[in-house]
Design an enzyme around this catalytic site. Structure first.
Site: not given
Length: 492
Positions: A119-121, A117, A124, A233, A139
């Site tokens: 994401g913006g941060m 995965g 993973v 979120d 992460k």
């Protein structure tokens, strides 16, 4: 695993993984696999399919077209690094190359196996913690962001805030560290993915299953609330499912510890996911656990209805709906939802935080009561058998509804056919005029081409009609300009 990354627009930085088998539809519709908040994008703009040849992009007869590397594109195979433009939004297509420097590497005692995965941060990975012989998730903050002190601070804050929480309904964080410029943290690996993945596979859930998921999430929020943590979120993608089916809250990417961070919400800007965002959060105001309760209400609505409660063509429209519009009547399309549960969801989605359950503990208690009442009444095991008169009335009502729907669909199709016919006639008329103008240019009659151009501009048409022909009209006008300049030079 291939991915799409938004490079421009309101969703800049958003990353979407293309997990097999697909296909993936992108467009302005809220139920598209990848919604794009750009008013110039069609409701269903383009699609990506998994084929033996590779990843195929197909334009879905969009109004403004799909452009690949600055050229209009209809259908073909994507290559790594391709840039896709729809409306004002530019998206890059990237392949997960085996030369990913972290794959196979050992980081902090964990051997990285695969990427699962992004994401913006951060990204993973699934990894094996060698010392304990257990699978974990790592992460990792991207290298370009690790050099940014603000991003680094947020990343460490995320890990520490999550690491302080130990509860069966919260994804457990094990460690946070920085090695050779790589900033990462390790956490519990959730083998069954997210509730979002579950909805994609199965569609709307049964009432009992949706309630069970919401109850487990509420218990996680109750624990977080006691420790002063607001998630900010909550959404189906952040409700993770453990191997044995237990639901846990994950991705505390924008969570902050309220007890240490009071007073910093203002001026920080809007954070969160638009389809699940509380009104006060959309307005950039200070938030507490009641914002998470609102987001869980929106998520529970989606679990039962198959779509979030509020939609819109643009990000602005979605946020406006959260702030101003009443949520749709859930029982209108899910009559099997018990009235107490429908009322609870409405209260969770109250515009004013004071109208929602006052705490996650109160929400848990309400959900437990409704869940227990459903179990004792046999809910979920099948409805009570209605009387003969009741069955006849339901049959008649069903036939009447089918007739009304049939008439409505027929009228709608007639209107659509009429509009389609009118638009086709308009397109044919304008294209014929352009062709006559091009014939005049080929014959050297620039004045005749200019007259055709003027007649086209005086042809009545909708903004969508003009936008559909914009590339052709631009090319026609350029041809006239070039011919005019050439004539001036030859005359001089």
């Amino acid at each position: 695993m291939p991915e799409l990354k938004v490079l421009t627009g309101a969703q800049k930085g958003q990353v979407f993984l293309l997990r097999p088998p697909g296909p993936y539809r992108l467009g302005r519709e809220a139920d598209a696999e990848f919604p794009i908040f750009d008013k110039r994008v069609s409701r269903s703009h383009f699609r990506i399919d998994f084929t033996d040849e590779g990843y195929r992009l197909q334009d879905l007869k969009s109004r403004t077209g799909t452009f690949l590397n600055d050229h209009r594109f209809e259908n073909g195979i994507l290559k790594g690094g391709d840039k896709i433009q729809v409306g004002k939004t530019v998206i890059s297509f990237e392949l997960d190359h085996p030369e990913d420097s972290l794959l196979g590497r050992e980081l902090g005692g964990s051997r990285i196996i695969e990427r699962v995965g992004r994401g913006g941060m951060g990204t993973v990975y699934r990894a094996l913690q060698v010392s304990l012989d257990r699978v974990v998730a790592l992460k990792v903050l991207p290298e370009e962001l690790a050099r940014d002190r603000d991003f680094t601070r947020l990343f460490i804050q995320e890990a520490r805030a999550a690491g302080e929480l130990s509860h069966p309904n919260i994804v457990r964080v094990y460690d946070v560290n920085m090695l050779n410029g790589t900033l990462y943290y390790s956490m519990e690996f959730m083998a069954l993915g997210s509730v979002e993945d579950l909805l994609r596979r199965e569609g709307p859930l049964s009432v009992r299953r949706a309630m069970a998921i919401a109850l487990e999430a509420a218990r996680g929020l109750e624990y977080a609330e006691r420790h002063g943590v607001v998630h900010r979120d909550i959404k189906p993608a952040n409700l993770m499912i453990q191997e044995k089916g237990l639901v846990k809250i994950g991705d505390l990417g924008i969570a902050t510890c309220a007890s240490r961070d009071r007073g910093t919400e203002r001026g920080r800007g809007i954070t969160g996911s638009p389809h699940y965002m509380a009104p006060e959060q959309a307005l950039g105001r200070e938030v507490d656990t009641r914002a998470d309760i609102y987001s869980l209400g929106a998520s529970l609505h989606e679990m039962l209805a198959g779509a979030p409660p509020f939609r819109g063509k643009t990000l602005k429209e979605i946020l406006y709906a959260h702030i101003q519009e009443a949520p749709p009547d859930l029982r209108a399309f899910r009559p099997d939802v018990p009235e107490p549960l429908a009322k609870l969801i409405v209260s969770m989605l109250a515009k004013d935080p004071t109208g929602r359950p006052a705490s996650a503990a109160e929400l848990s208690s309400n959900l437990e009561g409704i869940y227990a009442a459903g179990a004792s009444s046999g809910a979920g095991s099948g409805p009570d058998r209605p009387s003969v008169a009741g069955r006849v009335l339901r049959l008649l009502a069903g036939l009447a509804l089918a007739f009304v729907i049939g008439v409505g669909i027929a009228l709608m199709l007639r209107q659509m056919r009429s509009e389609h016919h009118d638009r086709n006639r308009w397109l044919l008329r304008v294209r014929s005029a352009m062709e006559e103008g091009r014939e005049a240019l080929r014959a050297g009659d620039v004045e005749a081409a200019i007259r055709k151009s003027r007649s086209i501009k005086n042809t009545p048409g909708t903004p969508d009609d003009w936008e559909a022909l914009a590339p052709e009209l631009t090319a026609f006008e350029k041809a006239i300009q070039n011919a005019s300049k050439k004539g001036e030079k030859e005359g001089g």
